[in-house]
Design an enzyme around this catalytic site. Structure first.
Site, PDB file in Angstrom:
ATOM      1  N   SER A   1      35.353  57.698  80.917  1.00 28.45           N
ATOM      2  CA  SER A   1      34.944  57.899  82.309  1.00 28.45           C
ATOM      3  C   SER A   1      35.005  56.602  83.102  1.00 28.45           C
ATOM      4  CB  SER A   1      33.506  58.397  82.373  1.00 28.45           C
ATOM      5  OG  SER A   1      33.241  59.354  81.417  1.00 28.45           O
TER       6      SER A   1
ATOM      7  N   HIS B   1      40.958  62.361  82.065  1.00 28.83           N
ATOM      8  CA  HIS B   1      39.513  62.381  82.303  1.00 28.83           C
ATOM      9  C   HIS B   1      39.088  63.750  82.822  1.00 28.83           C
ATOM     10  CE1 HIS B   1      35.912  60.600  84.682  1.00 28.83           C
ATOM     11  NE2 HIS B   1      35.531  61.171  83.563  1.00 28.83           N
TER      12      HIS B   1
ATOM     13  N   GLU C   1      41.452  63.985  86.041  1.00 27.07           N
ATOM     14  CA  GLU C   1      41.921  62.690  86.551  1.00 27.07           C
ATOM     15  C   GLU C   1      42.864  62.123  85.495  1.00 27.07           C
ATOM     16  OE1 GLU C   1      38.937  59.899  89.297  1.00 27.07           O
ATOM     17  OE2 GLU C   1      38.544  60.088  87.185  1.00 27.07           O
TER      18      GLU C   1
ATOM     19  N   ASN D   1      34.215  58.406  89.616  1.00 25.39           N
ATOM     20  CA  ASN D   1      32.967  57.746  89.216  1.00 25.39           C
ATOM     21  C   ASN D   1      32.717  56.453  89.975  1.00 25.39           C
ATOM     22  OD1 ASN D   1      32.052  59.721  87.559  1.00 25.39           O
ATOM     23  ND2 ASN D   1      32.885  58.844  85.670  1.00 25.39           N
TER      24      ASN D   1
END
Ligand code: 3H9
Length: 682
Positions: A417, A438, A450, A488
């Site tokens: 992440s 991801h 992702e 993130n």
């Protein structure tokens, strides 16, 4: 002998004795743009006047029947002839007509077929009115002619959910009159319409068929409408669709048609529709990877390995198994595998209990996932995704093992992440085969993938992951390497301020309520409880960072739903968040210890202080080239974090709000809080 006359570059007429075949040819999906509409109108006019032609067949070249109006044209004023005008001309042609459907007859495409007397379709064709997903209702008679043909109750889910139906379902409902194989479709349509001619040859326009709509049970209709609209979130078009159907039932045909058109025009100009159209094109644009030839041959992926049977690993395994791919799930020992097996079983069982899966389907999917403790079991996999502990040393060790056992050409992906994909790739002798994949929790549900492009990731690896992502029903978005990638990293910008809001006086419930009122399915604190607070805590510790309050919760073992406590309380076996008085005391004590005066905080402040820094970070991400397009960032937030789709994603929303308003807001909160909210910790 057949003769063909071109009407314009998109429409032609083929004559087969007394039958005229109107061909539409507008690749890739035969969208009804101005030229197609103009061609159709002229073709109808020409065939109406042609005394040698007694019946008409309407068909499309290429991979599909008309998939709808040309969405790209909606930003401009509509040009004549409009679709309702073309359909009215077709309906009034005075000769029997049949539409020939293969692929998809969607939106304006389905409405066009309703201007014909009959419809014939291939077994795999799909028919639908997806307009609601673009923020408006059908605008060319769909909400009137469809219930005339199949009744108000059957038309309801098609108009309100936009979900297409199969040709078998359409046959059962009377929406299509016959099904024919793809290779004989047009010939079968000609034979069908000739039989009509033999039987008397009178046209029977849909507008004159009131039998089915007259049978609509008003009580059942209203009950079903209430249920469907309650599930449609904040989509204005869903309830507008119900109203349009009510008009079709209650009003004369032309009156209902006129009101439908007015509503369509009003909704088409709404912010919600602009946002949804933006998302439609954003999803298609994301499939094109910057700097990569779209036609690069992709690598075959017929089996997938997953390292790590935790929440993410099992969710990813389910995502592939659900799409029919065999999966090998690897973990350290038998105990870990038993837990993984129990987790898989529990998740599938929840779907069976909900009624979205049968017991047999559950078994079939579970059978696709085999479990192992030995890396050798991954040696035949075409793709291996590591979903282990978020720690660089752990990941590098796994990748060096994968490098030794994976077959040549296998793609090695990490579900990290936050961590540096280039450093992970450096643990192998084949960095070109390494990328990030991801997924977002719960990985079997959330649509975002992702795809992280390392400095040396090969172009075909990227395109393979994009294509595979689409195949398993995900929305793949390619991003560059930086801490936390796009999602993130922006989340960190939001997280810092949401925590400060708690310390300054807001409760987790108030912050979450401001978010759900904005349109999010859940607020940041409910979301953190769902994802687990421990991951980012461990991450902060690894970086020597601290986050007041969030760290305190973790020190107390309050990791969220998984421990029954986080920002909320969860009763055993329940996922329903309950306010926790103990936490309220903890927050107040923390504010006091930090010398922060608590005050009332209104929802506008909550939204500005959380979303504006996030957008600021998004702009920075674009400048750095971590995301190729602003619309990619929107997709990441809609499909990975639940940003309300009807607002088009954070960057689109920022444009509608006005970037200058965001900048002024950021300056204001910077001054008022004394903190550098332009540059939160990431
Ligand atoms: C409507 O009809 C309103 C009427 O009621 C009233 C009118 C008065 N327009 O999805 P793909 C492009 S509203 C323009 O990757 P697939 C798409 O952008 C419309 N362009 O293919 C892409 O372009 P590019 C109601 C369109 O095989 C290319 O075609 N209809 C349209 O995975 C390939 O698309 C809909 O909402 C369009 N309507 O899926 C249906 N459709 O290559 C929307 C596609 O440059 N379309 N393009 O990126 C779909 O659901 C899917 O495209 C379909 C094919 C299932 C048809």
């Amino acid at each position: 002998m057949r003769t063909t006359t071109g009407i314009n570059s998109r429409v032609a007429i083929e004559r087969e004795a007394n039958v005229g075949i109107v061909w539409i040819d507008n690749p890739p999906v035969n969208a009804l743009n101005t030229e197609v509409r103009a061609g159709l109108w002229s073709a109808v006019e020409s065939l109406r006047q042609d005394v040698g032609i007694e019946a008409i067949v309407l068909a499309c070249r290429g991979r599909t029947f008309v998939a709808g109006a040309d969405i790209g044209e909606f930003a401009l004023p509509a040009k004549e002839p409009t679709l309702p005008v073309v359909i009215a001309a077709l309906e009034a042609i005075g000769k029997p007509t049949i539409a020939v459907i293969h692929g998809t007859a969607f939106g304006g495409g389905l409405e066009l077929t309703l201007g014909c007397d009959y419809r014939i379709a291939t077994p795999d064709a799909r028919l639908g009115l997806p307009e609601v997903r673009l923020g408006f209702i059908p605008g060319a008679g769909g909400t009137v002619r469809l219930p005339y043909l199949i009744g108000g109750l059957a038309a309801l889910p098609m108009v309100v959910t936009g979900q297409p139906i199969s040709s078998d379902e359409a046959l059962a409902l009377g929406l299509v009159d016959a099904i024919a194989a793809a290779d004989t479709l047009v010939e079968d349509a000609i034979a069908f319409i000739r039989r009509v001619l033999v039987g008397g040859g009178k046209p029977c326009p849909v507008r004159e068929r009131r039998e089915q709509i007259g049978k609509t049970d008003p009580t059942l209709f209203e009950q079903e409408a209430a249920l469907l609209t309650s599930r449609s979130g904040s989509l204005v078009a869903a309830s507008a669709g119900v109203e349009a159907l009510r008009n079709a039932i209650a009003l004369p045909f032309d009156e209902a048609l006129n009101i439908e058109r007015e509503t369509f025009e009003t909704l088409k100009a709404s912010e919600q529709s602009k946002a949804l159209r933006h998302v439609f094109f954003a999803e298609r644009a994301a499939a094109k990877v910057e700097g990569v030839d779209h036609d690069v041959p992709v690598r075959p992926v017929e089996s997938v390995g997953i390292v790590g049977g935790g929440t993410m690993g099992t969710g990813i395994a389910m995502a592939f198994a659900n799409a029919g791919l065999p999966v090998v799930l690897l973990d350290l020992n038998a105990a870990a595998l038993a837990q993984a097996r129990a987790r898989l079983d529990q998740n599938y069982q929840a779907s069976v209990t909900r009624g979205s899966l049968t017991e047999a389907q559950k078994r079939e999917r579970l059978d696709r996932i085999s479990l192992s403790v030995t890396y050798d079991a991954l040696s035949t996999c075409d793709l291996v995704i590591e979903a282990a502990f978020e720690d660089m040393d752990v990941k590098k060790e796994i990748f060096s093992k994968l490098d030794r056992i994976a077959k040549p050409g296998a793609i090695l992906a990490t579900n990290t992440s936050y961590l540096d994909v280039n450093e992970i790739a450096s643990a192998t002798e084949r960095p070109g085969d390494v990328a990030g994949a991801h997924f977002f929790s719960p990985a079997n549900v959330m649509k975002l993938m992702e795809i992280v492009r390392g400095a040396r990731t090969a172009p075909d690896v990227l395109m393979t992951l994009v294509e595979l992502g689409r195949k398993i029903g995900k929305v793949p978005v390619v991003v560059g390497v930086c801490r936390g990638f796009v999602g993130n990293r922006m989340l960190a910008a939001r997280g810092a301020e949401s925590m400060n809001l708690l310390l300054e006086g807001a409760s987790p419930q108030e912050v979450d309520k401001a978010f759900t009122s904005f349109g999010w399915p859940m607020g940041p604190f409910e979301m953190q409880d769902l994802a687990g607070l421990d991951i980012s805590w461990r991450n902060r510790k690894a970086l020597g960072q601290t986050l007041p309050l969030a760290d305190d919760l973790c020190e107390l073992g309050r990791f969220g739903q998984k421990t029954g406590r986080g920002y909320y309380l969860y009763e055993a076996g329940s996922r329903v968040p309950k306010p926790d008085p103990e936490l309220a005391t903890l927050i107040e004590t923390k504010s006091k210890d930090m010398g922060i005066a608590r005050r009332r905080i209104d929802p506008e402040e909550i939204i500005e202080r959380t979303l504006y820094p996030m957008i600021n970070e998004g702009v920075r991400i674009l400048k750095e080239g971590i995301a190729s397009r602003s619309s990619d960032i929107d997709l990441i937030w809609i499909h990975g974090y639940g940003f309300p789709v009807a607002k088009g994603g954070p960057m689109f929303w920022a444009e509608t709000e006005g970037m200058s308003k965001i900048v002024v807001g950021l300056r204001h909160w910077h001054k008022k809080t004394g903190r550098d909210i332009f540059r939160p910790a990431s």
